[in-house]
Scaffold this motif. Structure first.
Motif, short mmCIF file in Angstrom:
data_model
loop_
_atom_site.label_atom_id
_atom_site.label_comp_id
_atom_site.label_asym_id
_atom_site.label_seq_id
_atom_site.Cartn_x
_atom_site.Cartn_y
_atom_site.Cartn_z
N TYR A 1 -10.20 39.98 -5.51
CA TYR A 1 -10.01 39.32 -6.79
C TYR A 1 -10.07 37.76 -6.63
O TYR A 1 -10.57 37.33 -7.72
CB TYR A 1 -8.81 39.97 -7.24
N ASN A 2 -9.61 37.23 -5.76
CA ASN A 2 -9.40 35.90 -5.79
C ASN A 2 -10.98 35.28 -5.90
O ASN A 2 -10.82 33.80 -6.13
CB ASN A 2 -8.62 35.16 -4.55
N ASP A 3 -11.94 35.86 -5.32
CA ASP A 3 -13.25 35.21 -5.58
C ASP A 3 -13.62 35.09 -6.92
O ASP A 3 -14.64 34.19 -7.33
CB ASP A 3 -14.36 36.20 -4.70
N TYR A 4 -12.99 35.91 -7.67
CA TYR A 4 -13.40 35.67 -9.17
C TYR A 4 -12.60 35.25 -10.05
O TYR A 4 -12.89 34.93 -11.25
CB TYR A 4 -13.78 37.27 -9.65
N ILE A 5 -11.44 34.70 -9.75
CA ILE A 5 -10.28 33.90 -10.47
C ILE A 5 -10.72 32.60 -10.53
O ILE A 5 -10.62 31.76 -9.58
CB ILE A 5 -8.89 34.31 -9.91
N ASN A 6 -10.85 31.93 -11.82
CA ASN A 6 -11.20 30.49 -11.96
C ASN A 6 -12.30 29.99 -10.79
O ASN A 6 -12.32 28.97 -10.67
CB ASN A 6 -10.18 29.72 -11.75
N SER A 7 -13.34 30.89 -10.87
CA SER A 7 -14.58 30.46 -10.07
C SER A 7 -15.38 29.67 -10.67
O SER A 7 -15.58 29.60 -11.85
CB SER A 7 -15.25 31.80 -9.54
N ASP A 8 -15.80 28.41 -10.03
CA ASP A 8 -16.87 27.57 -10.33
C ASP A 8 -18.30 28.29 -10.39
O ASP A 8 -19.23 27.72 -11.13
CB ASP A 8 -16.97 26.40 -9.71
N ASP A 9 -18.64 29.08 -9.83
CA ASP A 9 -19.88 29.94 -9.76
C ASP A 9 -19.97 30.93 -11.14
O ASP A 9 -19.00 31.65 -11.43
CB ASP A 9 -19.89 31.22 -8.58
N PRO A 10 -20.91 30.41 -11.94
CA PRO A 10 -21.18 31.14 -13.39
C PRO A 10 -21.54 32.43 -13.40
O PRO A 10 -21.19 33.35 -14.23
CB PRO A 10 -22.35 30.34 -13.95
N GLN A 11 -21.97 32.78 -12.00
CA GLN A 11 -22.47 34.36 -11.87
C GLN A 11 -20.92 35.05 -11.15
O GLN A 11 -20.96 36.40 -11.24
CB GLN A 11 -23.17 34.59 -10.78
N GLN B 1 -9.28 52.40 -10.28
CA GLN B 1 -9.22 53.58 -11.06
C GLN B 1 -10.50 54.53 -10.34
O GLN B 1 -11.53 54.28 -9.96
CB GLN B 1 -9.57 53.45 -12.55
N ILE B 2 -9.63 55.71 -10.10
CA ILE B 2 -10.64 56.67 -9.54
C ILE B 2 -10.93 57.98 -10.49
O ILE B 2 -9.93 58.47 -10.98
CB ILE B 2 -9.93 57.43 -8.19
N TRP B 3 -12.17 58.22 -10.63
CA TRP B 3 -12.59 59.14 -11.74
C TRP B 3 -12.35 60.56 -10.94
O TRP B 3 -12.60 60.51 -9.76
CB TRP B 3 -13.66 59.09 -12.25
N PRO B 4 -12.30 61.62 -11.69
CA PRO B 4 -12.32 63.21 -11.11
C PRO B 4 -13.82 63.26 -10.37
O PRO B 4 -13.76 64.15 -9.17
CB PRO B 4 -12.31 64.12 -12.36
N ASP B 5 -14.81 62.79 -10.76
CA ASP B 5 -16.13 62.97 -9.98
C ASP B 5 -16.27 62.04 -8.62
O ASP B 5 -17.09 62.30 -8.20
CB ASP B 5 -17.22 62.58 -10.88
N GLY B 6 -15.05 61.21 -8.53
CA GLY B 6 -15.13 60.34 -7.19
C GLY B 6 -15.68 58.91 -7.49
O GLY B 6 -15.62 58.20 -6.72
N SER B 7 -16.12 58.62 -8.63
CA SER B 7 -16.29 57.36 -8.80
C SER B 7 -15.35 56.54 -8.78
O SER B 7 -14.08 56.88 -9.28
CB SER B 7 -17.07 57.14 -10.27
N VAL B 8 -15.49 55.26 -8.38
CA VAL B 8 -14.24 54.08 -8.03
C VAL B 8 -14.54 52.94 -8.92
O VAL B 8 -15.55 52.28 -8.50
CB VAL B 8 -13.92 53.82 -6.62
N TYR B 9 -13.64 52.43 -9.68
CA TYR B 9 -13.77 51.12 -10.28
C TYR B 9 -12.52 50.09 -9.76
O TYR B 9 -11.45 50.72 -9.84
CB TYR B 9 -13.68 51.23 -11.77
N GLU B 10 -13.05 49.06 -9.54
CA GLU B 10 -11.67 48.19 -9.03
C GLU B 10 -12.37 46.58 -9.50
O GLU B 10 -13.26 46.31 -9.40
CB GLU B 10 -11.75 47.91 -7.54
N GLY B 11 -11.08 46.00 -10.23
CA GLY B 11 -11.46 44.89 -10.89
C GLY B 11 -10.38 44.45 -12.17
O GLY B 11 -9.35 44.97 -11.95
N PHE B 12 -10.97 43.87 -12.93
CA PHE B 12 -9.94 43.57 -13.95
C PHE B 12 -10.14 44.40 -15.17
O PHE B 12 -10.90 45.04 -15.38
CB PHE B 12 -10.25 41.85 -14.42
#
Length: 355
Positions: free
Chosen positions: A94-104, A148-159
């Motif tokens: 998470y810390n890589d994306y909080i207030n990052s100077d990298d536009p990507q 979040q883990i979906w019933p089909d096994g997909s996983v999202y992690e982020g904000f």
């Protein structure tokens, strides 16, 4: 009875002057004003303290039971393809994306604030759609950092924001595809990288789950496209570096070479001109490595219409073509001597002069 009753009353003079009474009244009014402000300050301070205490209390942020049910432990039985992706990618940082100077790495849709950092991480909860969420909550909604883990096994992690993926996040699909990038309202929106299980990689802009805007797409065979996209298709201006060393630069339309562009073959042949659905179509110029060239009309990859074919510095044909062959009236020029004639399917059948 006492002395006070036996002697007549005597008039006593007031030792305090009117000026002192006025000053005393002013002082009392000033004191009351100070007390009023102090009481207001104490009341505001108490309210602020109670508000902070209430906001920081996890009880306030727990979801309603009809929305999510608390679980005793976090599931770890991911699909095999998801496990492989997790092992390869490692933890989401998470810390890589909080207030990052990298536009990507910087989200254009959600900024994780200081107040968001204070939100509580709650136990795993099973949602009404069967998905399991572990992360921060705000007033009963998914907000901040979470997985979040979906019933089909997909996983999202982020904000998250308002129960939807919003900001930078990583989604690992059940089939092994992975998207890492910006989100808005549960959709890929902004800059992101999508890696297909077969090795195809797209890096670029997204609009509502579609590749749109500028991007780069790399294919397993080594082919690379750099340019514009629309509705997840190559559309607009771009260039393509093919695995067989061919090269094209120009216009695309819905994944097809379409419009004006230049194609260079690995053996040195070149065509620059009009295209339609991956075929030379319209006016263009074709050049061969040995010096031959053709300028004229094309139809479905074949010379068709009017055009001039230069064979060498002394020989050229200018006239009508059909299905890639001289057909109709034309002029053959050899060493500056011009002879008009008639051709049929590439064969001269008649000279029109009396030479």
């Amino acid at each position: 009875m006492g002395v006070c009753c036996t002697h007549p009353l005597q008039k006593m003079e007031n030792p305090i002057t009117p000026e002192l009474i006025k000053e005393d009244i002013k002082y009392d009014q000033f004191a009351l004003k100070i007390q009023k402000h102090y009481k207001g300050y104490k009341a505001r301070k108490l309210y602020h303290k109670m508000r902070i205490k209430t906001e920081e209390s996890p009880v306030v942020h727990y979801p309603k039971p009809e929305i999510a049910q608390k679980l005793s432990q976090t599931p770890t039985d991911y699909a095999l393809t998801v496990q492989k992706a997790l092992y390869k990618l490692g933890p989401f940082r998470y810390n890589d994306y909080i207030n990052s100077d990298d536009p990507q790495k910087r989200s254009t849709n959600f900024q994780f604030s200081e107040e968001d950092k204070k939100l509580p991480f709650l136990e795993p909860h099973r949602l009404i759609d069967g998905a399991i969420y572990i992360g921060q909550w705000k007033n009963g909604t998914k907000w901040g950092k979470g997985k979040q883990i979906w019933p089909d096994g997909s996983v999202y992690e982020g904000f998250w924001q308002n129960n939807k993926a919003c900001g930078i996040g990583r989604l690992i699909h059940q089939n092994g595809d992975v998207y890492i990038g910006d989100w808005l309202d549960d959709k890929c929106h902004g800059f992101g990288v999508y890696t297909h299980y077969d090795g195809t990689i797209y890096k670029g802009n997204w609009v509502e789950d579609k590749q749109e805007g500028d991007g780069v797409e790399e294919y397993p065979d080594g082919t690379i496209y750099k340019g514009q996209f629309l509705n997840s298709m190559k559309h607009g201006y771009g260039e393509c570096f093919y695995s067989n060393k061919n090269y094209y630069k120009g216009e695309f339309q819905y994944n097809f070479i379409h419009g004006q562009g230049k194609f260079v073959w690995s053996d040195g042949k070149e065509y620059e001109g009009s295209w339609e659905n991956n075929q030379m179509h319209g006016y263009g110029e074709f050049r061969w490595p040995d010096g031959r060239s053709y300028k004229g009309d094309y139809k479905h990859d074949l010379k068709d219409g009017e055009g001039e074919f230069i064979i060498d510095e002394n020989t050229r044909y200018k006239g009508s073509w059909k299905n890639g062959k001289q057909h109709g009236d034309g002029v053959l020029v050899i060493k500056e001597i011009s002879r008009p004639g008639i051709w049929c399917e590439g064969i001269r059948i008649q000279w029109k002069d009396k030479f």
